[in-house]
Scaffold this motif. Structure first.
Motif, PDB file in Angstrom:
ATOM      1  N   LYS A  97      -8.143 -16.187   1.661  1.00  0.00           N
ATOM      2  CA  LYS A  97      -8.505 -15.948   2.577  1.00  0.00           C
ATOM      3  C   LYS A  97      -8.396 -14.824   3.734  1.00  0.00           C
ATOM      4  CE  LYS A  97      -8.675 -21.040   2.663  1.00  0.00           C
ATOM      5  NZ  LYS A  97      -7.835 -22.472   3.242  1.00  0.00           N
ATOM      6  N   PHE A  98      -7.017 -14.404   3.242  1.00  0.00           N
ATOM      7  CA  PHE A  98      -6.595 -13.612   3.510  1.00  0.00           C
ATOM      8  C   PHE A  98      -8.045 -12.149   2.751  1.00  0.00           C
ATOM      9  CE2 PHE A  98      -3.802  -9.768   3.090  1.00  0.00           C
ATOM     10  CZ  PHE A  98      -3.534  -9.507   4.141  1.00  0.00           C
ATOM     11  N   LEU A  99      -7.472 -12.275   2.095  1.00  0.00           N
ATOM     12  CA  LEU A  99      -8.938 -10.629   1.803  1.00  0.00           C
ATOM     13  C   LEU A  99     -10.453 -11.123   2.348  1.00  0.00           C
ATOM     14  CD1 LEU A  99      -7.836 -10.821  -1.613  1.00  0.00           C
ATOM     15  CD2 LEU A  99      -7.540  -9.092  -0.168  1.00  0.00           C
ATOM     16  N   ALA A 100     -11.007 -12.234   2.279  1.00  0.00           N
ATOM     17  CA  ALA A 100     -11.964 -12.895   3.569  1.00  0.00           C
ATOM     18  C   ALA A 100     -11.456 -12.163   4.893  1.00  0.00           C
ATOM     19  CB  ALA A 100     -12.222 -13.937   3.433  1.00  0.00           C
ATOM     20  N   GLY A 101     -11.033 -12.178   5.365  1.00  0.00           N
ATOM     21  CA  GLY A 101     -10.937 -12.457   6.523  1.00  0.00           C
ATOM     22  C   GLY A 101     -10.420 -11.256   7.199  1.00  0.00           C
ATOM     23  N   LYS A 102     -10.112 -10.151   6.363  1.00  0.00           N
ATOM     24  CA  LYS A 102     -10.092  -8.132   5.561  1.00  0.00           C
ATOM     25  C   LYS A 102     -11.724  -7.909   5.370  1.00  0.00           C
ATOM     26  CE  LYS A 102      -5.601  -7.887   6.310  1.00  0.00           C
ATOM     27  NZ  LYS A 102      -5.528  -6.721   7.591  1.00  0.00           N
ATOM     28  N   LYS A 103     -12.201  -7.863   4.880  1.00  0.00           N
ATOM     29  CA  LYS A 103     -13.458  -8.414   4.191  1.00  0.00           C
ATOM     30  C   LYS A 103     -14.724  -7.788   5.933  1.00  0.00           C
ATOM     31  CE  LYS A 103     -18.138  -9.040   1.812  1.00  0.00           C
ATOM     32  NZ  LYS A 103     -18.876 -10.347   1.090  1.00  0.00           N
ATOM     33  N   ALA A 104     -14.398 -10.026   6.802  1.00  0.00           N
ATOM     34  CA  ALA A 104     -15.357  -9.400   7.718  1.00  0.00           C
ATOM     35  C   ALA A 104     -14.417  -8.319   9.397  1.00  0.00           C
ATOM     36  CB  ALA A 104     -14.901 -11.369   7.905  1.00  0.00           C
ATOM     37  N   ALA A 105     -13.523  -8.374   8.960  1.00  0.00           N
ATOM     38  CA  ALA A 105     -13.039  -7.752  10.351  1.00  0.00           C
ATOM     39  C   ALA A 105     -13.346  -6.239   9.608  1.00  0.00           C
ATOM     40  CB  ALA A 105     -11.828  -7.664  10.093  1.00  0.00           C
ATOM     41  N   ALA A 106     -14.021  -5.453   8.813  1.00  0.00           N
ATOM     42  CA  ALA A 106     -14.536  -4.261   8.271  1.00  0.00           C
ATOM     43  C   ALA A 106     -15.749  -3.782   8.198  1.00  0.00           C
ATOM     44  CB  ALA A 106     -13.867  -4.188   6.830  1.00  0.00           C
ATOM     45  N   ASN A 107     -16.471  -5.318   9.276  1.00  0.00           N
ATOM     46  CA  ASN A 107     -18.117  -4.944   9.944  1.00  0.00           C
ATOM     47  C   ASN A 107     -18.865  -4.148   8.528  1.00  0.00           C
ATOM     48  OD1 ASN A 107     -17.218  -5.795  12.637  1.00  0.00           O
ATOM     49  ND2 ASN A 107     -16.187  -4.505  13.049  1.00  0.00           N
ATOM     50  N   ILE A 182       3.391  -4.732  -9.645  1.00  0.00           N
ATOM     51  CA  ILE A 182       3.308  -6.428  -9.857  1.00  0.00           C
ATOM     52  C   ILE A 182       1.590  -6.325 -10.114  1.00  0.00           C
ATOM     53  CG2 ILE A 182       5.427  -6.549  -8.840  1.00  0.00           C
ATOM     54  CD1 ILE A 182       3.209  -7.164  -6.207  1.00  0.00           C
ATOM     55  N   GLY A 183       0.731  -5.803  -9.605  1.00  0.00           N
ATOM     56  CA  GLY A 183      -0.867  -6.141 -10.100  1.00  0.00           C
ATOM     57  C   GLY A 183      -1.670  -4.871  -9.071  1.00  0.00           C
ATOM     58  N   ALA A 184      -2.831  -4.983  -8.612  1.00  0.00           N
ATOM     59  CA  ALA A 184      -3.825  -3.907  -8.376  1.00  0.00           C
ATOM     60  C   ALA A 184      -4.780  -4.967  -7.163  1.00  0.00           C
ATOM     61  CB  ALA A 184      -4.639  -3.083  -9.809  1.00  0.00           C
ATOM     62  N   ILE A 185      -5.631  -4.027  -6.605  1.00  0.00           N
ATOM     63  CA  ILE A 185      -6.166  -4.434  -5.851  1.00  0.00           C
ATOM     64  C   ILE A 185      -7.511  -3.362  -6.087  1.00  0.00           C
ATOM     65  CG2 ILE A 185      -5.625  -2.677  -3.781  1.00  0.00           C
ATOM     66  CD1 ILE A 185      -7.293  -5.090  -2.037  1.00  0.00           C
ATOM     67  N   THR A 186      -8.622  -3.583  -6.469  1.00  0.00           N
ATOM     68  CA  THR A 186     -10.343  -3.268  -6.018  1.00  0.00           C
ATOM     69  C   THR A 186     -10.860  -3.446  -4.484  1.00  0.00           C
ATOM     70  OG1 THR A 186      -9.874  -3.737  -8.070  1.00  0.00           O
ATOM     71  CG2 THR A 186     -12.254  -2.884  -6.901  1.00  0.00           C
ATOM     72  N   ILE A 187     -11.851  -2.369  -3.724  1.00  0.00           N
ATOM     73  CA  ILE A 187     -12.631  -2.822  -2.717  1.00  0.00           C
ATOM     74  C   ILE A 187     -13.605  -2.035  -3.716  1.00  0.00           C
ATOM     75  CG2 ILE A 187     -12.483  -2.310  -0.441  1.00  0.00           C
ATOM     76  CD1 ILE A 187      -9.608  -2.702  -0.415  1.00  0.00           C
ATOM     77  N   GLY A 188     -14.665  -2.692  -2.312  1.00  0.00           N
ATOM     78  CA  GLY A 188     -15.970  -2.115  -2.655  1.00  0.00           C
ATOM     79  C   GLY A 188     -15.897  -1.290  -0.979  1.00  0.00           C
ATOM     80  N   MET A 189     -16.783   0.163  -1.702  1.00  0.00           N
ATOM     81  CA  MET A 189     -16.837   0.332   0.143  1.00  0.00           C
ATOM     82  C   MET A 189     -18.141   1.300  -0.117  1.00  0.00           C
ATOM     83  SD  MET A 189     -13.326   1.720   0.854  1.00  0.00           S
ATOM     84  CE  MET A 189     -11.609   1.687   1.099  1.00  0.00           C
ATOM     85  N   ASN A 190     -18.316   0.399   0.972  1.00  0.00           N
ATOM     86  CA  ASN A 190     -19.786   1.338   1.026  1.00  0.00           C
ATOM     87  C   ASN A 190     -19.893   2.395   1.381  1.00  0.00           C
ATOM     88  OD1 ASN A 190     -22.326   1.408   2.304  1.00  0.00           O
ATOM     89  ND2 ASN A 190     -22.791  -0.853   3.156  1.00  0.00           N
ATOM     90  N   VAL A 191     -20.832   3.553   1.161  1.00  0.00           N
ATOM     91  CA  VAL A 191     -19.947   4.709   1.438  1.00  0.00           C
ATOM     92  C   VAL A 191     -21.119   5.324   2.692  1.00  0.00           C
ATOM     93  CG1 VAL A 191     -19.298   5.411  -0.538  1.00  0.00           C
ATOM     94  CG2 VAL A 191     -21.513   5.602  -0.938  1.00  0.00           C
TER      95      VAL A 191
END
Length: 194
Positions: A97-107, A182-191
């Protein structure tokens, strides 16, 4: 049929036009790195992120390769089928839910976000990934095992689901109390929106 051909032809023209500029992830690395450092890195130490990864690391520490393979097969079947216990539990957790919120806020700048544990297994995500085990891919192999400051920016590709050119940026997540991975993150960024 004609509409489909026109759509495919138009898409091919866009792809050819984009690639004729010689665009690759390296062309966007400065913008991707800047955006990651300014907008993403600050929230990677949020307790929602750190606590979820640490809890899952404890839970998955004793999993064998066979256990992981079984979970990955279950995930793939559930993802194809539109959901199931494993997919639904993960998508319903606080980190997702936290990640979905970050995605939504990134327009539209972020097409997807997902966090992996110490074995490369999904911990949380903004959208359903095609597989559960990321540990056999560069996004995990070039970050978590490399160390605390590791970052991997993948090539620019046309993402069919988002209909945009994107590059995935992956980075190690550390425990702020110890500085250890402790882990890793991946973010798909629209270039196209950088």
């Amino acid at each position: 049929m004609i509409g489909r051909v026109v759509k495919i032809t138009a898409m091919a023209a866009v792809v050819m036009g984009f690639t004729s500029f010689g665009a690759s992830a390296n062309d966007y690395a400065p913008q991707i790195t800047k955006m990651f450092n300014e907008q993403v890195k600050p929230w990677l130490s949020d307790p929602v992120v750190v606590d979820a990864i640490k809890a899952q690391n404890t839970k998955t520490a004793s999993l064998s390769d066979a256990d992981i393979d079984k979970l990955d097969k279950q995930w793939r079947a559930e993802a194809k089928g539109g959901g199931g216990p494993l997919v639904n539990e993960l998508l319903g957790n606080a980190l997702s839910k936290f990640l979905a919120g970050k995605k939504a806020a990134a327009n539209g700048v972020y097409s997807e976000l997902f966090v992996m544990d110490a074995k490369g297994l999904n911990v949380g995500q903004s959208d359903v990934t095609s597989d559960y085990m990321q540990g056999d891919e560069g996004k995990w192999q070039k970050t978590y095992p490399v160390g605390p400051d590791a970052m991997f920016i993948d090539e620019v590709e046309f993402d069919e689901s988002s209909k945009a050119f994107q590059s995935q940026v992956s980075a190690t997540i550390v425990d702020p109390a110890t500085g250890k991975p402790i882990g890793a993150i991946t973010i798909g960024m629209n270039v196209e929106k950088l």
